[in-house]
Design an enzyme around this catalytic site. Structure first.
Site, mmCIF file in Angstrom:
data_model
loop_
_atom_site.group_PDB
_atom_site.id
_atom_site.type_symbol
_atom_site.label_atom_id
_atom_site.label_comp_id
_atom_site.label_asym_id
_atom_site.label_seq_id
_atom_site.Cartn_x
_atom_site.Cartn_y
_atom_site.Cartn_z
ATOM 1 N N ASP A 91 47.421 40.269 43.471
ATOM 2 C CA ASP A 91 48.097 40.669 44.698
ATOM 3 C C ASP A 91 48.678 39.407 45.337
ATOM 4 O O ASP A 91 48.485 38.297 44.846
ATOM 5 C CB ASP A 91 47.138 41.399 45.636
ATOM 6 N N SER A 92 49.369 39.582 46.440
ATOM 7 C CA SER A 92 50.088 38.450 47.037
ATOM 8 C C SER A 92 49.263 37.724 48.082
ATOM 9 O O SER A 92 49.680 36.696 48.599
ATOM 10 C CB SER A 92 51.339 38.970 47.731
ATOM 11 N N GLY A 94 48.634 39.100 50.954
ATOM 12 C CA GLY A 94 49.003 39.689 52.240
ATOM 13 C C GLY A 94 47.870 40.491 52.863
ATOM 14 O O GLY A 94 47.492 40.272 54.010
ATOM 15 N N ASP A 270 43.845 50.664 42.048
ATOM 16 C CA ASP A 270 42.746 49.698 42.084
ATOM 17 C C ASP A 270 41.918 50.023 43.303
ATOM 18 O O ASP A 270 42.432 50.583 44.281
ATOM 19 C CB ASP A 270 43.252 48.255 42.204
ATOM 20 N N HIS A 339 28.462 51.284 35.175
ATOM 21 C CA HIS A 339 28.562 52.748 35.108
ATOM 22 C C HIS A 339 29.766 53.258 35.900
ATOM 23 O O HIS A 339 30.569 54.052 35.389
ATOM 24 C CB HIS A 339 27.286 53.419 35.629
#
Lengths: 375, 375
Positions: A91-92, A94, A270, A339
């Site tokens: 990610d950036s 931010g 995600d 799991h």
């Protein structure tokens, strides 16, 4: 490169293949979060072999502060630093920076912030977050934007997307002016924002579509708004984001959220939920959610999950896992995390299969009834 | 059953095979410590496959308090509870109870103590610690004794062994009167005490030898006394303990301690050092000790240990492991623990090989020079 393989006839769901320098990623896909260059509590070999993770995330904010860009450059990028041979997304920064309420300041130039580790002062800009992510070398990198909190007033949300869109132009310019540092191709994904305001989401989606990147992301959801608002927003945004490109819904969510979003045309996900909640004893299964700390499991010697998404789900008993989690033993966090991540990966793999077989809608309706039950 | 296979001609070192219902254990052997039914931070499959642990320990004190004897009985014993198919040893709880200074009271009957978890009151006796260990079902179980602190005055140490020897008679009686709960044979090991007083150690060793158990243990060492005192005590005690039976030195120690003790005729070891110190970033290698937190490793991208006792030692770099440990990431504890335990197992395996080849003394003298260096 992204190829759509199959479109569901009853819903917006689809399957595809996202091709990167470090391997092909079948979609829909869930990406385990490896914030500081590690998916917490899990060896890379278990991520590959037991969980079958096809791509994992790293966080630019964390990795930039520690170990830092120079160590990452010395290692030859994040793949080599963490010995991960499959695809990576960073990610950036931010989202993390804007979570540092009181320790960051927004300017036209970028965001000035103080490190949560040592209080040192730093700036992230659309340009330097591209440069940093070039050095990290992830296969997919993200544009720097402001992730608005929920609730957020209309005026603030409107100003915020205006700034994020200006930043996007600067990020795209820097991305186009620079080359990958490590010789393999990187893709930049811009991010749709606009809080829960339909007109702002539309405006943002149009802007994001207009920069014609390989894939697109949707941010600022699952930040506290009702699930129905998130689903409605996805429908609006996905009408505008191009069909033939992958769509990544950032930071989402529960198993039910994921199936609802797949139905609405999302390809990538995600979330820290499977690992964070797992460490605290929450386990996801096809039959519903288990709080392993509950006394009812104290003498349940049956496998954690007979459906067996991972080998540990079958190898260990509920009574043993409960003992570990109650006792604060590290192994409890490890087993629960393996799991849960394996469960998430199995869920998206099964969704893919159901789409391929033309049975997605029916399967999804059955699954969503069970997935959020408390066992 | 224990069979001596080879005796070193220059020293008291020997190799052997300890045969238990759950498998044969080549000696000398190091036994990883699994206090609460888990070797902290390590999956059972990694203990077997990557570390090659042949036998591990459980602690009666911890397991008795949590999950408790009834849960262990319901599971079918500790092997089944923790899904560990190889041999197990449980201590008697003595060491832990006597560490609870201020929260325990010694009587002729046994030791009354308060749980560190909830303050509840309990008693351990020579008899009930046999009963509990029958239910746990470890292949090797230990007699309940008092482990004296260091330093300890002569009068106290003398009284302590007198009591421990009375307790031993009671433990042996209970052991002989009872049958294994789970159908497989269990061996009871009595423990030599006597602090650092040669005459008390001799007296205790004679008592321990006299009860004619399958194997014998030496306790109360590595509790703060100089290493030379420990080695001298081992020499005195091992003159008395029968040659043909396995000798277990409890709670010891550094790699150098282990080689010195093997030289003096010890066959079995356990210690928390490889896991506890590993979690804090101390790594053992053939070239010496690494403090991975040291700044010098920040950009060392070479493998943790090119000698590769475990697969993780070769798979991950020093720079990455340093980053994990500095960042407090669970994975740092996992990798360090796997590496250190694999190193300990490799060390005793190599000692065995050197004894077999008649080269032990020379090899040991070379190794001990390097093992305690700081890299």
């Amino acid at each position: 490169m992204f190829v759509i393989e199959r479109r569901d006839s009853e819903t917006k769901a689809r399957t595809g293949m996202l091709k990167t320098a470090h391997g092909d990623i079948p979609t829909p896909i869930f990406m385990p979060v490896g914030t500081a260059g590690t998916v917490k509590g899990i060896l890379q070999r278990d991520l590959m072999e037991d969980i079958n993770a096809r791509i994992i995330l790293g966080n630019t904010y964390h990795l930039y502060l520690r170990p830092g860009t120079e160590i990452m450059r010395g290692a030859g990028g994040l793949h080599r630093f963490m010995s991960w041979k499959r695809p990576l997304l960073t990610d950036s920064g931010g989202y993390q920076v804007f979570s540092l309420t009181g320790n960051r300041k927004l300017t036209q130039e970028g965001a000035i912030f103080k490190s949560h580790i040592d209080g040192s002062k730093h700036i992230f800009t659309p340009e330097n977050t591209i440069d940093i992510q070039r050095i990290f070398g992830a296969d997919i990198i993200m544009a720097f934007d402001e992730c608005t909190p929920f609730p957020c007033d209309y005026g603030y949300a409107k100003k915020s997307i205006e700034l994020s869109h200006q930043w996007l132009d600067r990020a795209v310019t820097r991305f186009r002016e620079t080359e990958p540092v490590w010789g393999h191709e990187q893709f930049l994904f811009p991010i749709v924002q606009g809080s829960t305001f339909d007109d702002l989401r539309k405006q943002s989606a149009e802007k994001i579509a207009s920069v014609s990147m390989m894939g697109n992301a949707i941010g600022g959801l699952s930040v506290g708004e009702p699930a129905e608002e998130m689903y409605r927003t996805l429908e609006i945004v996905n009408e505008i984001l191009p069909q033939e490109k992958p769509r990544y819904l950032m930071g989402v969510g529960t198993p039910v959220n994921i199936l609802e979003a797949i139905e609405r045309g999302i390809d990538m996900f995600d979330c820290v939920m499977p690992t964070r909640n797992g460490r605290n004893g929450m386990l996801f299964t096809n039959e519903g959610i288990i709080n392993i700390k509950n006394r009812k499991w104290i003498d349940d010697y049956s496998p954690i999950d007979p459906d067996g998404p991972s080998t540990v789900s079958l190898y260990y008993s509920k009574a043993y896992l409960r003992h570990l989690v109650i006792s604060g033993e590290i192994l409890g966090a490890q087993i629960s995390s393996i799991h849960n991540l394996a469960f998430y990966l199995k869920l998206v793999t099964e969704a893919r299969k159901q789409i391929e077989e033309g049975n997605f809608k029916k399967w999804k309706d059955q699954m969503t009834k069970k997935l959020s039950e408390r066992l």
